[in-house]
Design an enzyme around this catalytic site. Structure first.
Site, PDB file in Angstrom:
ATOM      1  CG  ASP A   1      49.106  36.790  39.557  1.00 50.14           C
ATOM      2  OD1 ASP A   1      48.585  37.308  38.552  1.00 50.14           O
ATOM      3  OD2 ASP A   1      48.480  36.578  40.604  1.00 50.14           O
TER       4      ASP A   1
ATOM      5  CG  ASP B   1      54.288  53.692  44.709  1.00 50.08           C
ATOM      6  OD1 ASP B   1      55.248  54.468  44.864  1.00 50.08           O
ATOM      7  OD2 ASP B   1      53.110  54.081  44.619  1.00 50.08           O
TER       8      ASP B   1
ATOM      9  CG  HIS C   1      45.408  39.125  38.354  1.00 48.03           C
ATOM     10  ND1 HIS C   1      46.170  38.227  39.084  1.00 48.03           N
ATOM     11  CD2 HIS C   1      44.148  39.012  38.835  1.00 48.03           C
ATOM     12  CE1 HIS C   1      45.399  37.607  39.956  1.00 48.03           C
ATOM     13  NE2 HIS C   1      44.163  38.058  39.838  1.00 48.03           N
TER      14      HIS C   1
ATOM     15  CG  ASN D   1      36.910  35.115  42.747  1.00 46.17           C
ATOM     16  OD1 ASN D   1      37.010  35.174  43.959  1.00 46.17           O
ATOM     17  ND2 ASN D   1      37.857  35.537  41.936  1.00 46.17           N
TER      18      ASN D   1
ATOM     19  CB  ALA E   1      42.560  27.222  47.679  1.00 47.14           C
TER      20      ALA E   1
ATOM     21  CB  SER F   1      42.729  37.604  42.736  1.00 45.14           C
ATOM     22  OG  SER F   1      42.937  36.565  41.824  1.00 45.14           O
TER      23      SER F   1
END
Length: 674
Positions: free
Chosen positions: A397, A406, A434, A527, A537, A612
């Site tokens: 990414d 975190d 992102h 999208n 994909a 995403s």
């Protein structure tokens, strides 16, 4: 070339030595043109500029020290002096160009002119010179929008384009080790090489300094994939010399975050012509808690988009300043078909329809309440600390912020040839949020009310940055490298929240190779508003993930409500297929992808939507499931291991009642160790 030209006779040539003055002028023109990179910040425009800069430099290298050019007998006799005059005319016109599109039109006409010069056919040279003059004399670009597409550029025989070289099968082969020297160029003339190096240095981190042709620009391994600059002749010669090597085009992939809507650019946008004197100013503030009125808290960095014509994207937009003020080039009292506000980290967005804004009006954004579950948290928010333990997950990414309280990142690297892999695995300068958001969905270790829990906080998390600091656009070559590294690092799952419409065999081969080595690649479907499933994909070797949402998981009137669209789930009318999601028979699974709260750089949390977000939700759920099956994880890393992992993942999916094209096998249920 307005003067009358005599006829060329046998033996007439364009003197190669007399063309040497053109070499320096072409290099200077390339340098001036590539300065436009700093003036045009969009990635597609930068690619266009750099492509033509390469072409000018390749042309100068071709001419430098080149032989005489034989003229076709019986056709107009063109001289080197006339060629130089045409070049000077173009250089002068280029300096006067007011738009990037016009300048690129001129450069293309100049390159076409020289292509005809190199052939020595007088009629073609004269006709091409007239087209060049027309381009130089033009007062406006043919495209009012002022845009050029990469597909509009045609490579000429002497121009080099970038290609990915790969074995016919897999990522390694002896054939690849043999081509390293086979395509290396002859040493460039010293004068031209020095000039090209100076220009290439000015290109900066946006691209490599290797511009001569042909050559290997980068190699993953001696026997692995390579990035090469090749002319069309080089491609044919390489195919003849090395039939075991595939020559594939460089393909760019984009992030699959739901794109923010924006106002259309260009003269058709009537709202833009109203003028600053009539600007409508609004203030974006933090919504007050119920029963706790007080002085409004301004919100900076909110993107306000007002549409007077939503279908045509006509309107105005602005970003709120430190006082929360946003100035829109609209008349007060104008009726808006839609008003969108995209909040900065810490806030939800806002959507209003059919509204009339008044000057000084306030727009209140709801702050994110980390104690209130979004759809992801509703499904997977109670994951124990060890969910996903024993599983290694790689995020390919924009990089992950390992300083976020975190997030724990075990390792990784940058894979951006254009930046010489500088900058490491951390967040990119642009769109760096992102990758951190994706990583948090998988592995955030936070807990409400101070943080948010990922689906598999116990995984070993790796970050592989493939998107450049300059903005979006990851190459297939860099993605291949990242997948290869993820497999070498022992990743069981690789998440790719990226996609494109171009059929690309390079990334497919890398995904297939990963599968053969026991690693599953989980990929967002894209999208494009129910368009076909994006690549990679779409390849059967990938696990393709679409997105669904829940109307009760985000505030009423938030910008996320724009994505609510039928069909709705059979057993839960609040669950819907995201309006932005790409769908089709290739969809394998679905996941929560609308209004997802997760980690972003700076220790913050933000809302994002897109396939995403759905893809890492599935990746995290798969990791938690696989963690419960150490026997499968202990299998030898080969295709049988990948098949068993896929069998577990697919078998754990349950339908939401949608058609197959929307959800595939459905959604993964949460899993914990017993």
């Amino acid at each position: 070339m307005g003067q009358a030209l005599g006829q060329a006779r046998a033996g007439d040539v364009i003197d190669g030595r007399a063309l040497q003055q053109a070499v320096g002028r072409l290099v200077e023109l390339a340098g001036d043109f590539c300065d436009a990179v700093a003036e045009n910040t969009t990635f597609p425009e930068q690619r266009q500029i750099l492509r033509r800069t390469h072409s000018l430099l390749n042309l100068s290298a071709w001419l430098d020290g080149g032989p005489d050019i034989a003229l076709a007998p019986g056709q107009p006799r063109v001289t080197a002096s006339q060629v130089a005059d045409a070049l000077e005319y173009a250089v002068a016109a280029s300096a006067r160009c007011g738009t990037l599109a016009l300048r690129m039109t001129l450069i293309d006409a100049l390159l076409d002119f020289f292509q005809d010069v190199l052939r020595g056919e007088g009629h073609a040279i004269v006709a091409s010179a007239q087209r060049l003059k027309d381009a130089c004399d033009a007062s406006a670009p043919p495209d009012p929008a002022g845009r050029y597409r990469l597909a509009d550029f045609r490579a000429r025989p002497w121009e080099a384009a970038q290609y990915v070289l790969m074995p016919l099968r897999g990522l390694r082969s002896p054939d690849m080790a043999e081509i390293g020297e086979a395509v290396q160029p002859e040493p460039a003339p010293v004068a031209a090489a020095g000039a090209m190096a100076r220009v290439a240095a000015s290109v900066g981190t946006l691209q490599t300094a290797n511009v001569a042709t042909p050559q290997i620009l980068h190699s993953t391994h001696a026997d692995g994939p390579k990035l090469a600059a090749l002319t069309s002749d080089d491609v044919l010669q390489l195919k003849a010399r090395a039939p075991g090597v595939r020559v594939l085009p460089v393909v760019f992939y984009e992030l699959t975050r739901r794109p923010m809507l924006e106002v259309a650019r260009g003269p058709d946008n009537a709202a833009a012509a109203i003028g600053a004197a009539l600007a409508l100013t609004v203030q974006v503030v933090r919504a007050a808690a119920p029963g706790a009125p007080g002085k409004p808290v301004p919100v900076a960095g909110a993107r306000v988009v007002a549409f007077t014509d939503f279908a045509q994207r006509v309107g105005a937009e602005s970003v709120s300043d430190a006082s929360g003020m946003a100035k829109l080039d609209l008349r007060p009292g104008v009726v808006l078909q839609a008003l969108l506000v995209y909040g900065p980290p810490g806030y939800w967005g806002l959507l209003r329809r059919d509204v009339m804004l008044r000057k000084g009006e306030t727009l209140a954004l709801q702050p994110i309440d980390l104690a209130a579950p979004d759809y992801l948290a509703k499904l997977y928010g109670c994951a124990p600390d060890d969910a996903g333990s024993g599983v290694t997950v790689g995020v390919i990414d924009t990089g992950v912020d390992d300083s976020h309280p975190d997030l724990v990142v075990a390792g990784g690297a940058a894979f951006v040839v254009a930046e010489n892999d500088a900058g490491g695995a951390g967040p990119a300068a642009i769109d760096g949020d992102h990758g951190s958001h994706v990583a948090g969905i998988i592995a955030s270790q936070g807990r409400p009310p101070a943080g948010r829990r990922g689906v598999a906080p116990g995984v070993r998390l790796m970050s592989y940055r493939v998107f450049p600091n300059g903005g979006t656009g990851a190459t297939n070559y860099d993605i291949v490298r990242a997948i290869d590294r993820g497999v070498a690092d022992g990743c069981d799952l690789l998440n790719l929240s990226l996609g494109g419409s171009t059929r690309d065999e390079a990334v497919r081969e890398a995904i297939r190779d990963a599968f053969d080595q026991g690693t599953l690649c989980i990929v967002a479907t894209g999208n494009d508003g129910r368009g076909p499933v994006s690549y990679p994909a779409r390849w059967p070797e990938a696990v393709a993930v679409s997105a669904v949402g829940d109307t009760g998981s985000f505030p009423a009137g938030s910008s996320e409500s724009l994505d609510v669209q039928a069909p709705f789930a059979r057993d839960d009318a609040a669950v819907f297929v995201a309006g932005f999601a790409n769908v089709g028979e290739e969809v394998d699974l679905t996941g929560p992808g609308v209004g997802i709260v997760s980690t972003v750089p700076g220790g913050a949390y933000a809302v994002m939507s897109g396939t995403s977000m759905a893809s890492p939700a599935v990746t995290g759920a798969a990791a938690a499931l696989l963690s419960c099956h150490p026997d499968v994880l202990a299998m030898p890393r080969d295709s049988r291991r990948a098949v068993e992992m896929l069998r577990l993942v697919n078998g754990a999916a349950g339908t939401l009642g949608f058609e197959r094209m929307f959800e595939g096998l459905g959604m993964l249920a949460p899993h914990t160790r017993k």
